[in-house]
Scaffold this active site. Structure first.
Site, PDB file in Angstrom:
ATOM      1  N   HIS A 155      74.745  46.021 -23.530  1.00 36.81           N
ATOM      2  CA  HIS A 155      73.855  45.211 -23.771  1.00 36.81           C
ATOM      3  C   HIS A 155      74.147  44.106 -24.749  1.00 36.81           C
ATOM      4  CE1 HIS A 155      71.266  48.464 -22.021  1.00 36.81           C
ATOM      5  NE2 HIS A 155      70.257  47.429 -21.747  1.00 36.81           N
ATOM      6  N   LYS A 159      70.986  44.043 -29.882  1.00 32.73           N
ATOM      7  CA  LYS A 159      70.200  45.757 -29.499  1.00 32.73           C
ATOM      8  C   LYS A 159      70.741  46.553 -30.599  1.00 32.73           C
ATOM      9  CE  LYS A 159      69.253  48.992 -25.803  1.00 32.73           C
ATOM     10  NZ  LYS A 159      68.035  48.847 -26.225  1.00 32.73           N
TER      11      LYS A 159
HETATM   12  P1  NAD Z   1      62.692  41.653 -30.422  1.00 32.80           P
HETATM   13  O1  NAD Z   1      63.243  42.098 -31.506  1.00 32.80           O
HETATM   14  O2  NAD Z   1      63.045  40.600 -29.772  1.00 32.80           O
HETATM   15  O3  NAD Z   1      60.987  41.924 -30.578  1.00 32.80           O
HETATM   16  C1  NAD Z   1      60.238  42.928 -31.071  1.00 32.80           C
HETATM   17  C2  NAD Z   1      59.078  42.180 -31.544  1.00 32.80           C
HETATM   18  O4  NAD Z   1      58.038  43.234 -31.951  1.00 32.80           O
HETATM   19  C3  NAD Z   1      59.276  41.403 -32.743  1.00 32.80           C
HETATM   20  O5  NAD Z   1      58.683  39.992 -32.682  1.00 32.80           O
HETATM   21  C4  NAD Z   1      58.804  41.966 -33.901  1.00 32.80           C
HETATM   22  O6  NAD Z   1      58.373  41.153 -35.055  1.00 32.80           O
HETATM   23  C5  NAD Z   1      57.615  42.854 -33.178  1.00 32.80           C
HETATM   24  N1  NAD Z   1      57.103  43.813 -34.099  1.00 32.80           N
HETATM   25  C6  NAD Z   1      57.850  44.755 -34.634  1.00 32.80           C
HETATM   26  N2  NAD Z   1      56.942  45.625 -35.255  1.00 32.80           N
HETATM   27  C7  NAD Z   1      55.903  45.482 -35.137  1.00 32.80           C
HETATM   28  C8  NAD Z   1      54.549  45.661 -35.384  1.00 32.80           C
HETATM   29  N3  NAD Z   1      54.259  46.734 -36.049  1.00 32.80           N
HETATM   30  N4  NAD Z   1      53.362  45.144 -35.002  1.00 32.80           N
HETATM   31  C9  NAD Z   1      53.627  43.942 -34.275  1.00 32.80           C
HETATM   32  N5  NAD Z   1      54.649  43.397 -33.979  1.00 32.80           N
HETATM   33  C10 NAD Z   1      55.909  44.203 -34.360  1.00 32.80           C
HETATM   34  O7  NAD Z   1      63.119  42.915 -29.479  1.00 32.80           O
HETATM   35  P2  NAD Z   1      62.901  42.766 -27.741  1.00 32.80           P
HETATM   36  O8  NAD Z   1      64.324  42.538 -27.332  1.00 32.80           O
HETATM   37  O9  NAD Z   1      61.687  42.329 -27.237  1.00 32.80           O
HETATM   38  O10 NAD Z   1      62.779  44.507 -27.476  1.00 32.80           O
HETATM   39  C11 NAD Z   1      61.856  45.237 -27.851  1.00 32.80           C
HETATM   40  C12 NAD Z   1      61.818  46.658 -27.469  1.00 32.80           C
HETATM   41  O11 NAD Z   1      61.848  46.657 -25.889  1.00 32.80           O
HETATM   42  C13 NAD Z   1      63.355  47.240 -27.885  1.00 32.80           C
HETATM   43  O12 NAD Z   1      62.999  48.816 -28.025  1.00 32.80           O
HETATM   44  C14 NAD Z   1      63.831  47.166 -26.403  1.00 32.80           C
HETATM   45  O13 NAD Z   1      64.757  48.105 -26.395  1.00 32.80           O
HETATM   46  C15 NAD Z   1      62.869  47.417 -25.517  1.00 32.80           C
HETATM   47  N6  NAD Z   1      63.094  46.932 -24.072  1.00 32.80           N
HETATM   48  C16 NAD Z   1      62.595  47.784 -23.200  1.00 32.80           C
HETATM   49  C17 NAD Z   1      62.725  47.435 -21.775  1.00 32.80           C
HETATM   50  C18 NAD Z   1      62.034  48.465 -20.727  1.00 32.80           C
HETATM   51  O14 NAD Z   1      62.234  47.844 -19.550  1.00 32.80           O
HETATM   52  N7  NAD Z   1      61.404  49.226 -21.109  1.00 32.80           N
HETATM   53  C19 NAD Z   1      63.253  46.210 -21.439  1.00 32.80           C
HETATM   54  C20 NAD Z   1      63.925  45.465 -22.539  1.00 32.80           C
HETATM   55  C21 NAD Z   1      63.742  45.803 -23.830  1.00 32.80           C
END
Ligand code: NAD
Length: 266
Positions: A155, A159
């Site tokens: 990744h 991450k």
């Molecule tokens: P990122 O850091 O770009 O985004 C996370 C967002 O959540 C940020 O804007 C942050 O400020 C916000 N956030 C954190 N705590 C919060 C709260 N208490 N209230 C409101 N907002 C809050 O990360 P990302 O790359 O978008 O990934 C996010 C998650 O999704 C990770 O755990 C990643 O592994 C997961 N993910 C899952 C899949 C899937 O298919 N299931 C795919 C991609 C990413």
């Protein structure tokens, strides 16, 4: 259906806003991000590269859950647990893509799901969920004396959890196929003098770098041949599409903890 996006300023959050906006039967109901985030107070559609829609990003999830039918959450484990508690109280659909949840957090999620509909999947893409099914099947055919199972994932450098939720999901699929518990057979990393590979173990290797969206390979290493099942994501859109599809699927379902295989009917 009104869909709210928590963490809507994140990499996935923005994708989810755009995907919700273009999905028939769905409309953007609102979005949150962390209090103090520079994006709170900004137009949610502008964040996602769309035309202004007049809905601003807020920081209070309780307010968001009160005004929407479903919420999609790709944030962080602690935040997701708070959101699940609110969803259970409000009786609203919650679709969770956040990875890195502990075993205790997953158990707590199952308790919240007794009160509302929760879809939880470490990977929302159709392709990966097909890979889960294939891996389970191959692992059921090749026993521990025939094939050594190793899972390699890569990744992007931002991450924060490892191995990825998807790699662990693939490990769980392999373990299910073999009728064993992943916790007891997994080897999460190797370093130094490790001794020979333990028969029946499921090994993980993690690579991080650049802008790789997500690549996973499950290797079944046998004597004289090797089977590899690989999935490569080239756009985050596949995860957003799966999450919005899950929110639509969840409408009218009773309380319960569902997975993507339920959504896709696999
Ligand atoms: P990122 O850091 O770009 O985004 C996370 C967002 O959540 C940020 O804007 C942050 O400020 C916000 N956030 C954190 N705590 C919060 C709260 N208490 N209230 C409101 N907002 C809050 O990360 P990302 O790359 O978008 O990934 C996010 C998650 O999704 C990770 O755990 C990643 O592994 C997961 N993910 C899952 C899949 C899937 O298919 N299931 C795919 C991609 C990413």
């Amino acid at each position: 259906m009104k869909v709210g996006i928590v963490g809507c300023a994140g990499r996935m959050g923005r994708m989810l806003v755009a995907e919700t906006a273009k999905t028939e039967g769905c409309e953007i109901g609102g979005g949150t991000d962390l209090p103090g985030s520079p994006f709170v107070g900004k137009d949610i559609a502008l964040l996602a590269g769309l035309e202004e829609c007049g809905i601003t990003v807020i920081s209070d999830p309780v307010e968001l859950f009160a005004t929407v039918d479903a919420v999609i959450d790709f944030t962080a484990p602690a935040a997701t647990m708070k959101h699940a508690a609110i969803a259970a109280r409000a009786g609203k659909i919650l679709v969770i893509g956040t990875t890195g949840l502990s075993t205790d957090q997953k158990a707590e999620l199952a308790e919240f799901a007794e009160k509302t509909t929760i879809v939880f999947a470490p990977n929302m893409s159709v392709g990966v969920n097909l890979a889960f099914a294939l891996v389970e099947k191959v692992a059921a055919i090749l026993d521990k004396d025939t094939a050594d199972i190793e899972i390699v994932e890569m990744h992007h450098k931002h991450k924060v959890d490892a191995p990825s939720g998807t790699a662990l999901g693939l490990g769980e699929a392999a373990a299910r196929g073999r009728g064993v518990d992943l916790e007891t057979v997994s080897v999460r990393s190797r370093d130094g003098f490790t001794g020979a590979r333990e028969n029946g173990s499921i090994g993980f290797a993690t690579l991080r770098g650049g802008d790789v969206i997500g690549e996973h390979t499950v290797v079944f290493a046998c004597e004289g041949e090797r089977i590899e099942i690989t999935h490569k994501a080239s756009s985050r859109e596949v995860f957003a599409k799966g999450a919005v599809r899950a929110a639509k699927w969840a409408e009218g379902k009773g309380p319960g903890l569902y997975a993507m295989r339920d959504v896709l009917g696999l």
